[in-house]
Write a protein that holds these residues in place. Structure first.
Motif, mmCIF file in Angstrom:
data_model
loop_
_atom_site.group_PDB
_atom_site.id
_atom_site.type_symbol
_atom_site.label_atom_id
_atom_site.label_comp_id
_atom_site.label_asym_id
_atom_site.label_seq_id
_atom_site.Cartn_x
_atom_site.Cartn_y
_atom_site.Cartn_z
ATOM 1 N N ASP A 99 0.856 -1.193 0.000
ATOM 2 C CA ASP A 99 0.000 0.000 0.000
ATOM 3 C C ASP A 99 0.887 1.236 0.000
ATOM 4 O OD1 ASP A 99 -1.781 2.063 0.453
ATOM 5 O OD2 ASP A 99 -2.989 0.933 1.880
ATOM 6 N N ALA A 101 0.110 4.265 0.309
ATOM 7 C CA ALA A 101 -0.311 5.315 1.235
ATOM 8 C C ALA A 101 0.345 5.163 2.607
ATOM 9 C CB ALA A 101 -1.828 5.323 1.390
ATOM 10 N N LYS A 121 1.349 11.315 1.628
ATOM 11 C CA LYS A 121 0.538 11.932 0.571
ATOM 12 C C LYS A 121 1.439 12.240 -0.617
ATOM 13 C CE LYS A 121 -2.601 14.186 3.861
ATOM 14 N NZ LYS A 121 -3.055 15.471 4.405
ATOM 15 N N ARG A 128 -0.235 11.855 -5.935
ATOM 16 C CA ARG A 128 -1.395 11.839 -5.035
ATOM 17 C C ARG A 128 -2.297 10.657 -5.344
ATOM 18 N NH1 ARG A 128 -1.653 17.995 -6.015
ATOM 19 N NH2 ARG A 128 -0.299 18.731 -4.353
ATOM 20 N N GLN A 129 -2.473 10.382 -6.613
ATOM 21 C CA GLN A 129 -3.276 9.216 -6.994
ATOM 22 C C GLN A 129 -2.573 7.924 -6.587
ATOM 23 O OE1 GLN A 129 -3.749 10.048 -11.204
ATOM 24 N NE2 GLN A 129 -5.826 10.798 -10.887
ATOM 25 N N ARG A 131 -0.479 7.515 -4.142
ATOM 26 C CA ARG A 131 -0.501 7.421 -2.673
ATOM 27 C C ARG A 131 -1.925 7.402 -2.118
ATOM 28 N NH1 ARG A 131 4.679 5.941 -1.125
ATOM 29 N NH2 ARG A 131 6.206 7.265 -2.151
ATOM 30 N N ASN A 132 -2.910 7.484 -2.999
ATOM 31 C CA ASN A 132 -4.321 7.477 -2.591
ATOM 32 C C ASN A 132 -4.605 8.582 -1.573
ATOM 33 O OD1 ASN A 132 -6.917 6.432 -2.934
ATOM 34 N ND2 ASN A 132 -6.729 5.080 -1.166
ATOM 35 N N ASN A 137 -5.401 1.521 2.735
ATOM 36 C CA ASN A 137 -6.282 0.362 2.676
ATOM 37 C C ASN A 137 -5.916 -0.599 3.819
ATOM 38 O OD1 ASN A 137 -8.094 0.135 0.061
ATOM 39 N ND2 ASN A 137 -6.224 1.207 -0.551
ATOM 40 N N TYR A 168 -9.046 4.642 3.896
ATOM 41 C CA TYR A 168 -9.791 4.623 2.634
ATOM 42 C C TYR A 168 -11.174 4.006 2.852
ATOM 43 C CZ TYR A 168 -11.003 3.858 -2.227
ATOM 44 O OH TYR A 168 -11.656 3.864 -3.436
#
Length: 330
Positions: A99, A101, A121, A128-129, A131-132, A137, A168
């Motif tokens: 993950d 993030a 982040k 950013r996408q 790293r969500n 999750n 998330y």
């Protein structure tokens, strides 16, 4: 810290932006006309520092929320880069995937090896996408727990850096056990035998923060926030609109001074004048000093005593009343 051309400004930072624009004009004019504006530029830089200090002293709760989300604010990996040496990032939860993030790994801080774990982040649209947006999750929390157990195995202290708008909330995250993963982390962190220091460096929202938020000492950056729900979502629930987010921010009492007075954090870490985004090196050094001070304070406490203190610390958080026995029977 971003260069002037790439620096971004919040609404209440506009007076600073105007002064920076003046400096840029003087520099440009000086290069063209071969005139030395050093003295004028120096005076303007002094004014910028004064404005930064003034802004920091008069921020509302909502402005601190905005500052915690400042696009130029340093994130977990930046603090690790500035505070530590020999960082070795570790990946994956050994179950589903890695993950992005949630990041973590061993690093040395003034010669002491620690496990650093935190939400990360992105610094631009693409990252950013990836790293969500710092929203982990279930595999992110299971990855964090794996690294904590690894640190415990080698008897190394753990430092967690919290900066998330929340875990998330997607359907797939719930299907893979988001709630269980966070609850498991809280349960296991209470029982870790090594010192655990938690630092809220930006946003600290809901269970997403608590999933790596149980420790012997809780530190909080001056312009961070920590609460059960974001002001926008709180406003949506109470007023069915984001329009009351500023009122929600005040009522949630989510800033560092309130958190300290409630006993939910132990130490407020000062930031550079105007916020951490103005000087990454200074922000990192201020935090590093507090981490080292806290490590020295707790690392020689016996493990069983640390665990008992941790249980007591989190067990007495909050406010409640107990009914008399007679009232309970009726």
């Amino acid at each position: 810290m971003p260069r002037n051309a790439n620096r971004q400004f919040l609404d209440f930072e506009k007076p600073i932006k105007d002064l920076i624009d003046e400096i840029e004009k003087l520099k440009h004019s000086g290069e063209q006309k071969k005139i030395d504006y050093t003295e004028q530029i120096q005076k303007l830089e002094e004014q910028i520092l004064e404005r930064r200090r003034a802004i920091t002293q008069s921020l509302t709760s909502w402005q601190k929320v905005q500052l915690s989300r400042h696009p130029d604010r340093p994130y977990t990996l930046k603090y690790i880069e500035k505070m530590t040496t020999n960082f070795v990032e570790l990946f994956g939860d050994r179950n589903v995937k890695d993950d992005k993030a949630m990041v973590g790994g061993f690093a040395q801080i003034e010669g002491q090896t620690c496990m650093f774990i935190g939400q990360q982040k992105g610094i631009n649209t693409k990252t950013r996408q990836m790293r969500n947006f710092g929203m982990a999750n279930p595999e992110g929390y299971r990855k964090a727990l794996r690294l904590m157990r690894l640190a415990e195995k080698f008897n190394k202290p753990i430092v967690t850096l919290i900066d998330t708008p929340g875990a998330y909330p997607g359907l797939e995250a719930e299907e893979r056990g988001q709630g269980e993963a966070i609850a498991r982390n809280i349960y296991e962190m209470i029982r870790l035998k090594v010192p655990v220091i938690v630092v809220i460096i930006g946003e600290g929202a809901s269970g997403g923060a608590l999933g790596i938020g149980v420790g012997d000492r809780i530190l909080m950056m001056e312009n961070a926030w920590y609460t059960v729900i974001s002001p926008e979502n709180c406003s949506t629930i109470l007023w069915r609109s984001w329009a009351q987010k500023e009122i929600a921010a005040e009522q949630l009492k989510l800033t560092a001074d309130y958190m300290k007075s409630f006993g939910l954090v132990d130490t407020i870490v000062p930031e550079p004048a105007g916020g951490a985004h103005w000087d990454y090196d200074e922000a990192a050094q201020l935090l590093k000093a507090k981490i080292l001070e806290t490590l020295a304070e707790i690392r020689n406490i016996p493990a069983t005593e640390r665990i008992d203190d941790r249980i007591e610390k989190f067990g007495k958080m909050g406010h409640w009343e107990e009914l008399p026995v007679a009232a309970q029977a009726s």
